[in-house]
Design an enzyme around this catalytic site. Structure first.
Site, PDB file in Angstrom:
ATOM      1  CB  CYS A 110      -0.926   0.021   1.212  1.00  0.00           C
ATOM      2  SG  CYS A 110      -2.019  -1.395   1.274  1.00  0.00           S
ATOM      3  CG  HIS A 245      -2.879   3.694   2.221  1.00  0.00           C
ATOM      4  ND1 HIS A 245      -3.538   3.271   1.091  1.00  0.00           N
ATOM      5  CD2 HIS A 245      -2.861   2.617   3.076  1.00  0.00           C
ATOM      6  CE1 HIS A 245      -3.896   2.003   1.242  1.00  0.00           C
ATOM      7  NE2 HIS A 245      -3.513   1.595   2.435  1.00  0.00           N
ATOM      8  CG  ASN A 275      -6.820  -0.355   1.523  1.00  0.00           C
ATOM      9  OD1 ASN A 275      -6.118  -0.059   0.553  1.00  0.00           O
ATOM     10  ND2 ASN A 275      -6.319  -0.780   2.661  1.00  0.00           N
TER      11      ASN A 275
END
Ligand code: UT7
Length: 319
Positions: A110, A245, A275
């Site tokens: 990520c 993020h 996500n």
């Protein structure tokens, strides 16, 4: 000399899956997902690979920066959900664009978009490129266990991209890795070796210890941001916006509170996309850019964390 971000793009597949849709698949409900994660819906790819989505985001970033594909000197791509390990997504996208430049993947889960920018900065510093295309693209739905309510309600599919051009906008960055397995793992599929003495790996899906990842996330955002600001003699007040993020709305809220930073400076779109791992930061970047939120000279702070465990924060002055 490093780079400026001269254009951005994104792509999400058309199919929208709501929390109510997921109630039909696993024992969950809209209220739990909204309260604990902040996701209302996510886009799910039915037939597009992460390379195909990355290509579409790249085309959008090229248009946004008025760049022809053949002007690109290097393509850097991040993804944990490519359909093939070889060729890399970067090589597949290079072929789709019909260009002949260098291309490679970088895996930092990520946080990867920040690792792509750092790698690109090194290439610019060596005067090996005038323009670099960076792409984060994920088909997370491909690597989720759709029976695991602890993960399948969180993630989504999509891609984001940016074109970087020579400039002095990339100011600084910090990176931290605490390497190891057991907290956030995506094992590769097991082959058919006759020499294995036992099935050595977990199933090839996202395996996440949620609470441990949550604590790591909040701690790393705060320490990375403080470290980056301190080494540049800056304070929170100097930062126009944070590009965070999108792992969990609560993580962003906790971090903003702990850093004593107004929540309005942290852009949030997890409610619409979930996500999207390596794609989340460049998707946020593109939305903010196209809304005209960045003014020339603004200091923009990027922060990300995830599998590795890896985290990073980067500082950019908008062109
Ligand atoms: O981008 C990569 C990095 N990833 C992250 O940063 C994710 C970090 N972690 C998180 O965001 C959160 O830990 C989760 C969203 C994954 C989970 O939230 P939580 O507040 O930590 O929940 P929990 O795992 O402690 O579970 C609380 C309860 C449990 O039930 P009991 O034991 O209290 O009865 C779970 O079984 O919620 C239950 N639960 C659910 N209930 C409804 C877990 N998943 C679900 C679900 N729907 N989908």
């Amino acid at each position: 000399m490093s780079f400026h971000i001269i254009g951005t793009g994104m792509y999400v597949p058309p199919k929208v899956v709501t929390n109510h849709d997921l109630e039909q698949l696993v024992d969950t409900n809209d209220e739990w997902i909204m309260q604990r994660v902040g996701v209302k819906q996510r886009h799910i790819s039915e037939n597009e690979t992460s390379a195909e989505m990355g290509y579409k985001a790249a085309v959008s970033a090229l248009e946004n920066s008025n760049t022809k594909p053949e002007e690109i000197d290097m393509i850097l791509v991040a993804s944990v959900s490519g359909d093939t390990l070889c060729p890399s997504n970067a090589c597949i996208i290079q072929g789709m664009l019909g260009v002949s430049c260098n291309a490679m993947d970088i895996n930092a889960a990520c946080s990867a978009f920040l690792y792509l920018m750092e790698t690109a900065a090194g290439v610019f510093a060596r005067k090996k490129a005038k323009k670099i295309l960076v792409i984060g693209t994920e088909r997370m739905s491909r690597i989720l266990d759709w029976n695991d309510r602890g993960t399948c309600v969180i993630f989504g599919d999509g891609a984001g991209a940016a074109v970087l051009g020579i400039g002095d906008g990339y100011l600084d960055s910090v990176f931290h890795v605490t390497g190891g397995m057991g907290i956030l793992d995506v094992p590769q599929p097991v082959g058919n070796s006759p020499f294995y003495t036992k099935e050595q790996y977990l199933t090839p899906f996202v395996h996440m210890k949620g609470q441990e990842t949550f604590k790591f996330a909040v701690t790393s955002i705060c320490s990375d941001v403080k470290e980056l600001l301190a080494q540049n003699n800056l304070t929170i007040e100097d930062i126009a916006y944070v590009v965070p993020h999108q792992a969990n709305k609560r993580i962003i809220d906790f971090a903003a509170t702990k850093l004593k930073m107004p929540k309005e400076k942290f852009y949030v779109n997890i409610d619409r996309y979930g996500n999207t791992s390596a794609a989340s930061v460049p998707i946020v970047l593109d939305e903010m850019n196209r809304k005209g939120m960045f003014k020339s000279g603004d200091l923009i702070l990027f922060t990300a964390f995830g599998g590795g465990l890896a985290s990073a924060a980067s500082l950019i002055r908008w062109k």
